[in-house]
Write an enzyme that holds these catalytic residues in place. Structure first.
Site, mmCIF file in Angstrom:
data_model
loop_
_atom_site.group_PDB
_atom_site.id
_atom_site.type_symbol
_atom_site.label_atom_id
_atom_site.label_comp_id
_atom_site.label_asym_id
_atom_site.label_seq_id
_atom_site.Cartn_x
_atom_site.Cartn_y
_atom_site.Cartn_z
ATOM 1 N N THR A 97 0.897 -1.132 0.052
ATOM 2 C CA THR A 97 -0.063 -0.285 -0.026
ATOM 3 C C THR A 97 0.891 1.151 -0.017
ATOM 4 O OG1 THR A 97 -1.954 1.042 1.234
ATOM 5 C CG2 THR A 97 -0.265 0.157 2.506
ATOM 6 N N ASN A 98 0.240 2.460 0.380
ATOM 7 C CA ASN A 98 1.141 3.577 0.234
ATOM 8 C C ASN A 98 0.517 4.719 1.392
ATOM 9 O OD1 ASN A 98 -0.951 5.537 -0.983
ATOM 10 N ND2 ASN A 98 -0.552 3.913 -2.671
ATOM 11 N N GLN A 99 1.122 5.772 1.543
ATOM 12 C CA GLN A 99 0.912 6.862 2.651
ATOM 13 C C GLN A 99 -0.350 7.455 2.336
ATOM 14 O OE1 GLN A 99 2.412 6.337 5.591
ATOM 15 N NE2 GLN A 99 4.546 6.543 5.438
ATOM 16 N N SER A 100 -0.788 7.340 1.046
ATOM 17 C CA SER A 100 -1.988 8.346 1.006
ATOM 18 C C SER A 100 -3.025 8.450 2.131
ATOM 19 C CB SER A 100 -2.815 7.925 -0.367
ATOM 20 O OG SER A 100 -3.834 8.644 -0.293
ATOM 21 N N ALA A 111 -4.298 7.471 -4.837
ATOM 22 C CA ALA A 111 -2.838 6.899 -5.144
ATOM 23 C C ALA A 111 -2.861 5.379 -5.660
ATOM 24 C CB ALA A 111 -2.032 7.227 -3.781
#
Ligand code: CTP
Ligand code: CA
Length: 225
Positions: free
Chosen positions: A33-36, A100
Site C-alpha cells: 500500500t502507500n501513505q495516501s 494513489a
C-alpha cells in the site's frame, strides 16, 4: 436567503472520483500500500457535494468519515477500484482521479500466510514478482464518450515537466500537480493547475479551502467545455 436561491455551481452534474491508497494483497495478512491519507480526495468530495453535484467516491482503505451527501464505494485493490468506477462512469459528466493507485500488484496472492523460511532465494532474500495494474484514469479518459477527466500528479521533482507529460499522455483536459514535499500527509497543499492553455500556480491553501477553490476552477472549465 440569497445563497439558497442561487443555483449551485455543480447542480445536475454526476461526479465519479477515486481517493485514498489501494491495498494489493500478498497473502491473507500482508499487502502493498502507500501513505495516501485520502484527505485531499475526501475534502474534494465534500466540496463537490456542497456545490450540488451527485458524488460517487470510490475509496481505498482510509480512516475518514464519508462526507454528507456523498455515495461511497469502498474497495481495496486497483482492479476493484477500476470495476467500481466503470460501473458508475456512463452517467457521469466528470471523473476525478485522486487515488494513489498502486502501479503494480503481486502476480500471485498466496492462499495461506507465507512462512518466514518457505521459498526463500538462494541468497536468503525473498522475491515478490509484480504485474502492472490498469491505469483507471487513462482508461476513463479514452472512453468513446469520456467525461471531463481530472488527474492529480504528486511529484518529488520536475513538477512542470511530469505533470504536463501526464496530462498529454493520459489525454486529460486538467491536471492538478504538487510537489510531495508540499503536500502528502500534510494539512496545507500548494498546487499548480495544468490545462491546454497553460500552467496556473495557486497559493498554499488548507485542503478544505483548496477543495472549494478547485470546485470554482472545475466549474469555470466545464462552462467553457
Ligand atoms: N491513476 C489511475 N490509475 C493508475 C495510476 C494512476 O487512475 N493505475 C491516476 C491517479 O489517480 C492520478 C493520476 O492517474 O490522478 C496520476 O497518477 P500518478 O501515479 O502520478 O501517474 P502514473 O501515470 O502512475 O505515473 P508515475 O507513477 O510514474 O508518476
Ligand atoms: Ca503511479
Amino acid at each position: 436567503v440569497i445563497a439558497a436561491l442561487t443555483p449551485k455551481q455543480l447542480s445536475g452534474k454526476k461526479i465519479v472520483m477515486t481517493a485514498g491508497p489501494t491495498f494489493e494483497p500478498i497473502d491473507p495478512v500482508r499487502g502493498i500500500t502507500n501513505q495516501s491519507s485520502g484527505q485531499m480526495g475526501y475534502a474534494m468530495a465534500r466540496a463537490f457535494a456542497q456545490a450540488g453535484a451527485d458524488v460517487v467516491l470510490v475509496s481505498g482503505p482510509v480512516a475518514l468519515a464519508t462526507p454528507l451527501g456523498v455515495t461511497r464505494v469502498s474497495v481495496q485493490t486497483a482492479e476493484q477500484m477500476r470495476q467500481a468506477v466503470m460501473r458508475e462512469i456512463a452517467q457521469a459528466q466528470v471523473f476525478v482521479g485522486v487515488a494513489a493507485v498502486a502501479d503494480y500488484r503481486p502476480l500471485e496472492v498466496a492462499e495461506h500466510k507465507l512462512k518466514k523460511t518457505a521459498s526463500v532465494d538462494s541468497d536468503g532474500g525473498r522475491t515478490i514478482t509484480l504485474t502492472p495494474n490498469p491505469d483507471i484514469l487513462a482508461e476513463v479518459a479514452s472512453l468513446p464518450a469520456a467525461p471531463y477527466c481530472v488527474g492529480f500528479a504528486a511529484e518529488s521533482q520536475n513538477l512542470d515537466d511530469y505533470a504536463e507529460a501526464k496530462r498529454l499522455r493520459k489525454r486529460l483536459p486538467l491536471v492538478i500537480g504538487n510537489l510531495v514535499s508540499d503536500g502528502l500527509g500534510t494539512a496545507d497543499n500548494c498546487v499548480t493547475l495544468y490545462d491546454e492553455t497553460g500552467r496556473y500556480p495557486l497559493p498554499p491553501l488548507s485542503k478544505p479551502v483548496l477543495a472549494r477553490r478547485l470546485v470554482d476552477e472545475l466549474a469555470a472549465r466545464l462552462n467553457k467545455a
